[in-house]
Design an enzyme around this catalytic site. Structure first.
Site, PDB file in Angstrom:
ATOM      1  CG  ASN A 150       3.552   4.115   0.062  1.00  0.00           C
ATOM      2  OD1 ASN A 150       3.657   2.937   0.412  1.00  0.00           O
ATOM      3  ND2 ASN A 150       3.439   4.469  -1.195  1.00  0.00           N
ATOM      4  CD  GLU A 248       3.692  -3.943  -8.681  1.00  0.00           C
ATOM      5  OE1 GLU A 248       3.914  -2.857  -9.252  1.00  0.00           O
ATOM      6  OE2 GLU A 248       3.136  -4.897  -9.249  1.00  0.00           O
ATOM      7  CB  CYS A 282       4.688   3.979  -6.200  1.00  0.00           C
ATOM      8  SG  CYS A 282       3.218   2.955  -6.175  1.00  0.00           S
ATOM      9  CD  GLU A 461       1.261  -6.685  -6.315  1.00  0.00           C
ATOM     10  OE1 GLU A 461       1.554  -5.480  -6.233  1.00  0.00           O
ATOM     11  OE2 GLU A 461       1.178  -7.440  -5.327  1.00  0.00           O
TER      12      GLU A 461
END
Ligand code: TXE
Length: 480
Positions: A150, A248, A282, A461
């Site tokens: 993505n 993630e 996301c 992160e």
């Protein structure tokens, strides 16, 4: 038609078997490139190259040298920004303006940011009456970076920059659906004289190249961004080898709109949160919770704004919505819209393929879709669709809004829209997610923690969190 290669030990190489995978442009369905169908032997070679680099000059590199190299990579991406934006748009189907302004701009920023971050990084010193402790920061070794389709270069650079800044060697496995800009990054890196083997790129399928990387005994850490079910497999395989792990994963994020929200910022904000990158981020807010007394007015304005979005050729600078990533992914999205109808939902707008002309007729386009009337516990309102589909649900009280927002297996992000500052603080505090935006969405400071809870992943992160992930701290205690 491009023939992409792996980048291992400083050389561009085909897969040893010679086998190739086709890469298609989702907006047309045409094959635009081939990639090596790599597997365990290419991963072995890349890990060996990484270990050799660590045993050589890269292992002795200073922070200042590494930071300068990161700046040079940022310069190299910036010089090719227009070309990279065109490649990213071609490969993903996303609008070229989005690729230029978001993906490529962020890739440059990621390398610049982590060059600065590592230059300014500090470690601790703990004094005792009769001893002194100090902490050394050491790279993990060879780290595996697995990235999705993505935000291909955006996410690869978000991992590669801190990994290199900290002195690790990298083996990157980009999504087989979007290999173009990862190969371009390898070219940029090749041009800045990073020691051979420091950055390696292996193309191929997740189940082959990806799985081989995750289970390789010579890999000390895995940073993965992708779907939750893949993340569970990656987590199990990496844990079995005691690798440091960052996951993630997906989201089913709530957009919580109170009746006192300022419509001038809320409508465009909620629109962005819903449909940026065709809803394939996301962080997208795919469940819009609206205070009941504002619902009707919100819906009619929101519908008008959604229908005004320009859907079209991703390479046209005026396009706001492009193609989904693949025909298969569009089928998944269509399956959810059919399910919404079966579950009693009302399609307020969208719910079908747009009529596209010429070469775009074979593209994976789908109209932005707004659905109302679904129970909050329906599958469509609970599962990650990862496309241009949002569901809208009413709430009556702040407590109910929080309960609805938290009532999913995921816990990545949320946005809250209100003019009541104290309520904003209360709701932000009560939401079971890793990131909350108030009266904005996807505003990112690269220093802040990024990541989720529950099925949205493990670890953080960003800024110091990335530097901590890509290193291990060693304490040295000296008796005085
Ligand atoms: O992702 P995968 P997919 C979600 C979204 C989407 C779903 C599936 O809901 O519909 O995930 O997408 C590699 N070992 N997100 O199938 O499989 C793979 O090659 C090691 C959310 O495209 O998770 C790719 O490089 N690696 C997400 C990467 O994992 C494996 C973004 C991601 O692919 C592997 C993308 C394995 N066994 C999809 N299997 C987000 N969080 O933003 C696959 N891979």
């Amino acid at each position: 038609m491009r023939e992409l290669k792996n980048y291992i030990g400083g050389s561009f190489l085909p897969a040893s078997s010679g086998a190739l995978l086709e890469n298609r442009a989702p907006a047309t369905g045409e094959v635009i490139a081939t990639i090596p169908a790599s597997g365990a032997s290419e991963i072995d070679a890349a890990v060996a190259a990484g270990r050799a680099a660590l045993a050589g000059p890269w292992g002795r590199s200073t922070v200042a040298e590494r930071a300068d190299l990161l700046d040079a990579i940022a310069d190299g991406i910036a010089r090719r920004a227009d070309e990279l934006a065109a490649l990213e748009s071609l490969d993903t189907g996303k609008p070229v303006a989005l690729a230029r302004n978001m993906d490529i701009a962020r890739a440059v920023a990621n390398f610049r940011f982590f060059a600065g971050a590592v230059r300014h990084d500090e470690t601790g010193c703990h004094e005792m009456a009769d001893a002194i402790n100090y902490t050394q920061r050491r790279p993990l070794g060879v780290v595996g970076l697995i990235t999705p389709w993505n935000l291909p270069l955006y996410l690869l650079s978000w991992k590669a920059a801190p990994a290199l800044a900290c002195g690790n060697a990298v083996v990157a496995k980009p999504s087989e659906l979007t290999p173009l800009t990862a190969s371009a990054l390898a070219e940029v890196i090749h041009g800045v004289d990073l020691p051979a083997g420091t950055f390696n790129l292996v193309h191929g399928l997740g189940a082959e190249a990806g799985a081989a990387l995750v289970s390789h005994p010579g890999v000390a850490g895995i940073s993965f961004t992708g779907g939750t079910s893949t993340g569970a497999q990656v987590g199990a395989a990496a844990s079995a080898g005691f690798k440091k792990l960052s996951l993630e994963l997906g989201g089913k994020n709530a957009t919580v709109v109170f009746a006192d929200a300022d419509p001038a910022i809320t409508l465009p904000g909620v629109l962005r949160a819903s449909f940026t990158n065709q809803g394939q981020v996301c962080l997208c807010g795919s469940r819009i919770l609206v205070e009941r007394r504002y619902l009707e007015s919100f819906l009619s304005r929101f519908r008008t704004a959604v229908e005004a979005l320009t859907l079209g050729d991703p390479s046209d600078p005026g396009t706001e919505l492009g193609s989904l990533i693949s025909a298969a992914h569009r089928e998944k999205v269509e399956h959810y819209v059919a399910l919404a109808r079966a579950e009693g939902g009302t399609i307020v707008t969208g719910g079908s393929r747009p009529a596209m002309q010429g070469s775009l007729a074979g593209g994976a386009f789908y109209r932005p879709t707004v659905i109302t009337g679904l129970p909050i516990d329906s599958r469509v309102a609970q599962e990650e669709i990862f496309g241009p589909v949002v569901t809208v649900h009413p709430f009556d009280t702040e407590e109910e809004a929080v309960a609805l927002a938290n009532g999913v297996p995921y816990g990545l992000a949320a946005s809250v829209w209100t003019r009541d500052l104290t309520r904003a603080h209360r709701v932000a505090g009560a939401l079971d997610v890793g990131m909350v935006w108030v009266n904005t969405w996807l505003k990112r400071d690269l220093r802040v923690p990024f990541g989720g809870v529950k099925a949205s992943g493990v670890g953080r992160e960003g800024g110091a969190h990335s530097l901590a992930f890509y290193t291990h701290d060693k304490n040295v205690c000296i008796a005085l």
